[in-house]
Design a protein around this motif. Structure first.
Motif, PDB file in Angstrom:
ATOM      1  N   VAL A 167       0.821  -1.217   0.000  1.00  0.00           N
ATOM      2  CA  VAL A 167       0.000   0.000   0.000  1.00  0.00           C
ATOM      3  C   VAL A 167       0.854   1.265   0.000  1.00  0.00           C
ATOM      4  O   VAL A 167       0.366   2.343  -0.327  1.00  0.00           O
ATOM      5  N   SER A 168       2.132   1.131   0.360  1.00  0.00           N
ATOM      6  CA  SER A 168       3.017   2.284   0.393  1.00  0.00           C
ATOM      7  C   SER A 168       4.456   1.809   0.449  1.00  0.00           C
ATOM      8  O   SER A 168       4.747   0.794   1.069  1.00  0.00           O
ATOM      9  N   SER A 169       5.350   2.562  -0.210  1.00  0.00           N
ATOM     10  CA  SER A 169       6.764   2.199  -0.155  1.00  0.00           C
ATOM     11  C   SER A 169       7.629   3.424  -0.418  1.00  0.00           C
ATOM     12  O   SER A 169       7.178   4.396  -1.040  1.00  0.00           O
ATOM     13  N   ILE A 170       8.856   3.373   0.091  1.00  0.00           N
ATOM     14  CA  ILE A 170       9.847   4.417  -0.144  1.00  0.00           C
ATOM     15  C   ILE A 170      11.188   3.754  -0.443  1.00  0.00           C
ATOM     16  O   ILE A 170      11.393   2.583  -0.126  1.00  0.00           O
ATOM     17  N   ASP A 171      12.069   4.534  -1.029  1.00  0.00           N
ATOM     18  CA  ASP A 171      13.457   4.113  -1.152  1.00  0.00           C
ATOM     19  C   ASP A 171      14.198   4.731   0.032  1.00  0.00           C
ATOM     20  O   ASP A 171      13.637   4.787   1.118  1.00  0.00           O
ATOM     21  N   GLN A 172      15.404   5.217  -0.148  1.00  0.00           N
ATOM     22  CA  GLN A 172      16.182   5.742   0.971  1.00  0.00           C
ATOM     23  C   GLN A 172      15.427   6.859   1.684  1.00  0.00           C
ATOM     24  O   GLN A 172      14.807   7.712   1.050  1.00  0.00           O
ATOM     25  N   GLY A 173      15.492   6.819   2.994  1.00  0.00           N
ATOM     26  CA  GLY A 173      14.819   7.835   3.804  1.00  0.00           C
ATOM     27  C   GLY A 173      14.642   7.354   5.221  1.00  0.00           C
ATOM     28  O   GLY A 173      15.546   6.727   5.792  1.00  0.00           O
ATOM     29  N   LEU A 174      13.452   7.623   5.783  1.00  0.00           N
ATOM     30  CA  LEU A 174      13.142   7.240   7.153  1.00  0.00           C
ATOM     31  C   LEU A 174      11.846   6.442   7.205  1.00  0.00           C
ATOM     32  O   LEU A 174      10.863   6.821   6.562  1.00  0.00           O
ATOM     33  N   CYS A 175      11.864   5.379   7.984  1.00  0.00           N
ATOM     34  CA  CYS A 175      10.634   4.683   8.352  1.00  0.00           C
ATOM     35  C   CYS A 175      10.404   5.039   9.815  1.00  0.00           C
ATOM     36  O   CYS A 175      11.292   4.835  10.656  1.00  0.00           O
ATOM     37  N   VAL A 176       9.238   5.606  10.110  1.00  0.00           N
ATOM     38  CA  VAL A 176       8.966   6.098  11.452  1.00  0.00           C
ATOM     39  C   VAL A 176       7.730   5.411  12.015  1.00  0.00           C
ATOM     40  O   VAL A 176       6.637   5.518  11.467  1.00  0.00           O
ATOM     41  N   LEU A 177       7.934   4.674  13.110  1.00  0.00           N
ATOM     42  CA  LEU A 177       6.831   4.058  13.830  1.00  0.00           C
ATOM     43  C   LEU A 177       6.338   5.076  14.847  1.00  0.00           C
ATOM     44  O   LEU A 177       7.136   5.622  15.628  1.00  0.00           O
ATOM     45  N   ILE A 178       5.029   5.353  14.841  1.00  0.00           N
ATOM     46  CA  ILE A 178       4.456   6.418  15.657  1.00  0.00           C
ATOM     47  C   ILE A 178       3.543   5.840  16.725  1.00  0.00           C
ATOM     48  O   ILE A 178       2.596   5.104  16.408  1.00  0.00           O
TER      49      ILE A 178
END
Length: 158
Positions: free
Chosen positions: A20-31
């Motif tokens: 449903v969603s994806s990114i390449d380099q960056g941040l994954c943030v669990l909130i």
């Protein structure tokens, strides 16, 4: 409010076997959202996510650039389990903000993050869904940030 910030090479969220969603380099943030969080907590966490220097610069100097400096993406995933206490070996989530209220708070948080950065760089999962989160941690680098208001929440002795 808590944020578990992970520097990633790539990250994605799937629900029911579909990405449903994806990114390449960056941040994954669990909130994590506590039942005492306010807009001030949200502002604090947004500022920390956007400004914490977790990336190297072009000369290879570590801890020199933020996600904003590098113009990278951010994948946010709501995770009520960050506000747990253990009662013996069983987790208890009474410090987490209840469902509907936390959904609205989380959506406001995403909106604030989008307004403070570039809306197209902010991705997220599906609130309240059973998700599979794929994280290719870079480093590994994982930083936990908690808004000052909620430092008083302590684990109940077992």
């Amino acid at each position: 409010m808590k944020a578990l910030i992970q520097r990633v090479m790539k990250s994605s969220v799937s629900v029911g076997g579909e990405v449903v969603s994806s990114i390449d380099q960056g941040l994954c943030v669990l909130i994590g959202i506590s039942n005492t969080d306010t807009t001030k907590d949200m502002e604090y966490i947004v500022k920390k996510i956007l400004n914490t220097k977790l990336f190297e610069n072009n000369e290879g100097k570590r801890w020199a650039h933020s996600v904003v400096d590098k113009e990278l993406e951010i994948l946010c995933v709501s995770q009520f389990t960050l506000y747990h206490t253990l009662k013996g070996n069983k987790p208890d989530f009474h410090h987490a903000m209840p469902g509907e209220k936390s959904k609205e708070f989380y959506e406001d948080f995403l909106q604030m993050l989008r307004k403070s950065y570039k809306a197209d760089k902010i991705k997220d999962g599906v609130f309240g869904a059973y998700m599979q989160v794929s994280i290719q941690n870079d480093g590994p680098v994982t930083i936990q940030v908690e808004s000052p208001n909620n430092n008083a929440i302590k684990e109940v002795p077992s």
